[in-house]
Design an enzyme around this catalytic site. Structure first.
Site, PDB file in Angstrom:
ATOM      1  N   HIS A 343     -42.969 -16.092  21.273  1.00  0.00           N
ATOM      2  CA  HIS A 343     -43.804 -14.948  20.964  1.00  0.00           C
ATOM      3  C   HIS A 343     -45.077 -15.081  21.791  1.00  0.00           C
ATOM      4  O   HIS A 343     -45.855 -16.001  21.547  1.00  0.00           O
ATOM      5  CB  HIS A 343     -44.151 -14.926  19.498  1.00  0.00           C
ATOM      6  CG  HIS A 343     -42.975 -15.005  18.581  1.00  0.00           C
ATOM      7  ND1 HIS A 343     -42.326 -16.214  18.270  1.00  0.00           N
ATOM      8  CD2 HIS A 343     -42.302 -14.042  17.889  1.00  0.00           C
ATOM      9  CE1 HIS A 343     -41.347 -15.981  17.425  1.00  0.00           C
ATOM     10  NE2 HIS A 343     -41.296 -14.676  17.178  1.00  0.00           N
ATOM     11  N   HIS A 355     -46.041 -13.109   9.205  1.00  0.00           N
ATOM     12  CA  HIS A 355     -45.389 -12.117   8.356  1.00  0.00           C
ATOM     13  C   HIS A 355     -46.309 -11.722   7.204  1.00  0.00           C
ATOM     14  O   HIS A 355     -46.166 -10.648   6.626  1.00  0.00           O
ATOM     15  CB  HIS A 355     -44.092 -12.679   7.783  1.00  0.00           C
ATOM     16  CG  HIS A 355     -43.018 -12.874   8.808  1.00  0.00           C
ATOM     17  ND1 HIS A 355     -42.743 -14.103   9.353  1.00  0.00           N
ATOM     18  CD2 HIS A 355     -42.165 -12.008   9.384  1.00  0.00           C
ATOM     19  CE1 HIS A 355     -41.753 -13.978  10.225  1.00  0.00           C
ATOM     20  NE2 HIS A 355     -41.379 -12.720  10.268  1.00  0.00           N
ATOM     21  N   ASP A 429     -43.697  -7.621  18.250  1.00  0.00           N
ATOM     22  CA  ASP A 429     -43.033  -8.170  17.078  1.00  0.00           C
ATOM     23  C   ASP A 429     -43.032  -7.068  16.024  1.00  0.00           C
ATOM     24  O   ASP A 429     -43.666  -6.017  16.198  1.00  0.00           O
ATOM     25  CB  ASP A 429     -43.770  -9.415  16.590  1.00  0.00           C
ATOM     26  CG  ASP A 429     -42.860 -10.373  15.815  1.00  0.00           C
ATOM     27  OD1 ASP A 429     -41.772  -9.941  15.384  1.00  0.00           O
ATOM     28  OD2 ASP A 429     -43.249 -11.544  15.627  1.00  0.00           O
TER      29      ASP A 429
END
Length: 577
Positions: A343, A355, A429
């Site tokens: 990432h 998250h 993302d």
């Protein structure tokens, strides 16, 4: 999916009706530092799971793309499949006619296998000594030619006719262009044609013209392929069907091949294993209709307290992470699958799960150049098709701003496009993650990501609002149409290179000859065994067999829903005497 009347077979009955294969007690040959074959073999499916699901069911499910491969005129070699044996001998003694791994380059470990000892095992043994269930339907004794799907090699320039199939942007409306940027989440579970989620997905395709979907965990390869075919038929332009297949096709497709995770591949250090893992992910994924894989993870594991990357990383050595990632990328691309390095600019040194909240990394540019950016530069040189952004703040390179990297022009445009020199697709993302939704709405996040340099807006909380926001931003002059066009051009070019404008549907009859076949399972087993590493044995108590046998406490670490983790390990120790 049913095949006709009378004597027809339900794919649901075939693949859902079979229980997961159970590994029986065995004494596999140990390929690492352990002396005897009494060492443990654990189902790779129990160790290779990525920890991508702490923010709810949707975030847990990031899926796969559907693509139909076109005719490839390249030579497919079965010799270098990375079995650990001599290539030619392996091909003769263990022919795998339905597994075509294109190994044009030879991956050889860059350094000798580690012989450091410890009672800590990076275990990764796939389906050891598995007991085969009784077949639900007869399989042919010889390979079926239909099972051999020709796959485009994305490492070579596409033929002229492929480029000619790309539609002119002038023929697309502003809303159609905006729709191509958006990829909503899509469940992998079985749906009937009139189920509400299927109807909603079809509406996104027909009315909004979304560019593709991210598929979650759930169905069999038949379920997925049939569903993807229905969506592809309904779409004006072919769809990306994407998936997180970091640890193998089985992470999203039931009964597909499971591989150990990246850290296990890092433990063996064999680039050939990383290449073969990518190749089989590509073949099985493409057979099920997936054309875009959000892998490999090339984050450097430089923070042991990291709650979200950890075993998803190849390790803490930036150069080795890059080399293994590059081998994985070559395996994917040479077998027709779009690859994604993630990432950016590096999620390894975080102590917060993005998250749930926004991690902050205080590192400056010098540290990034020497650690985090190294694997991304290697991946770019390897021809990676896409880079996924990280939802992390990096005030050390953004002038003190707490803007997430996904929404920062300094990170995506200046650092990735200009400094690293990456010219492919930039994928955000998931935009429904806490690091984004806690502060930005669906509309604002979509526009900020586009302005920052992103091409694909992944999993916005409201796909309709995201498309509306992009259209309105162009109409009021906040974003130029030329900027939007540059993203659409990269998207349709990638779809053309993967053959979607020539053939977007997959052949359901070919699935059983590719997905989860024994040759793939056997190779996964060998890769898993090579990743079994004894890190330390300061008391000299290994091996725990024979006269040296002592009482041993076995601690198995796994997901609370995984009741069988460690069972094969314990049984193997007992069987060893």
């Amino acid at each position: 999916m049913h095949r006709g009347a009378g004597g027809s077979i339900s794919a649901d009955a075939v693949l859902w009706g079979e229980k997961r294969n159970q590994a029986r007690t065995a004494k596999p040959e140990v390929l690492q530092a352990i002396d005897r074959g009494d060492a443990v073999c654990v189902d790779a499916a129990l160790i290779g799971d990525e920890a991508d699901a702490l923010a709810g069911e949707q975030v847990r499910r990031i899926g796969e793309e559907t693509i139909d491969p076109r005719k490839d005129n390249g030579t497919l070699e079965r010799g270098n499949v990375g079995t650990g044996n001599e290539p030619e001998k392996a091909a003769k003694e263990h022919p795998a006619p339905m597994m075509q791994v294109r190994s044009q380059r030879s991956y050889v470990p860059a350094f000798p296998r580690s012989h450091v000892f410890a009672l800590l095992f990076a275990t990764a043994c796939a389906h050891a000594g598995r007991v085969e269930p009784a077949p639900v339907f007869p399989m042919p004794d010889t390979p079926v030619e239909a099972a051999l799907i020709p796959l485009p090699d994305l490492t070579v320039p596409p033929p002229r006719e492929v480029l000619d199939a790309i539609p002119a942007l002038a023929t697309m409306t502003l809303r159609e262009k905006a729709g191509q940027l958006v990829m909503p989440w899509f469940s992998g579970e079985y749906w009937s044609a009139d189920a509400d989620p299927m109807v909603a997905a079809l509406r996104l395709v027909r009315e909004e013209g979304v560019g593709g979907f991210v598929v979650g965990l759930g169905g069999s390869a038949y379920d997925l392929a049939a569903k993807f075919n229905a969506l592809q038929r309904a779409s004006k332009l072919p769809l990306f069907i994407a998936a997180d297949l970091e640890s193998g096709p089985a992470s999203r497709i039931r009964m597909a091949t499971a591989f150990p995770g990246n850290m296990a591949l890092g433990a063996s250090g064999r680039e050939q294993d990383a290449y073969d893992t990518g190749a089989i992910i590509a073949m099985e994924g493409r057979a099920a209709g997936i054309n875009f894989v959000f892998a490999p993870v090339v984050d450097v594991n430089n923070n042991p307290a990291n709650p979200i990357i950890n075993t998803r990383s190849y390790g803490e050595d930036a150069a080795r992470v890059g080399d293994l990632g590059a081998a994985f990328i070559h395996g994917l691309r040479e077998h027709g699958m779009l690859a994604t390095a993630k990432h950016f600019p590096g999620h390894g040194d975080t102590g917060t799960d993005s998250h749930l909240a926004l991690p902050v990394i205080m590192a400056g540019r010098a540290r990034l150049d020497s650690v985090e950016l190294v694997p991304f530069r290697i991946a770019t040189r390897a021809g990676v098709d896409a880079v996924m952004s990280a939802h992390i703040a990096m005030p050390g390179i953004t002038g003190g701003s707490d803007l997430p990297a996904t929404l920062s022009p300094m990170v995506l445009d200046t650092l990735l496009r200009q400094d690293v020199g990456f010219g492919g697709l930039i994928v955000t993302d998931a935009l429904n993650m806490g690091a984004i939704v806690n502060k930005y709405g669906a509309a604002q996040a979509a526009v900020l990501a586009l302005k920052a340099g992103a091409d694909i807006l992944l999993m916005p909380t409201d796909p309709h609002a995201a498309i509306d926001a992009v259209v309105e931003a162009v109409e009021r002059g906040e974003v130029s149409e030329a900027r939007l066009d540059s993203s659409v051009e990269r998207i349709v070019d990638a779809k053309a290179r993967t053959g979607l404008f020539r053939q977007r549907l997959v052949d359901l009859d070919a699935i059983a000859g590719i997905v989860g076949i024994r040759a793939h399972q056997d190779l996964a087993q060998q890769i898993a065994q090579r990743s079994l590493v004894l890190v330390k044995d300061s008391l000299g108590i290994v091996p725990l067999v024979g006269e040296r046998r002592r009482r041993a406490l076995v601690i198995s670490y796994g997901d609370e829903t995984n009741e069988t983790v460690g069972a094969v390990f314990a049984a193997t120790l007992k069987a060893g005497g």
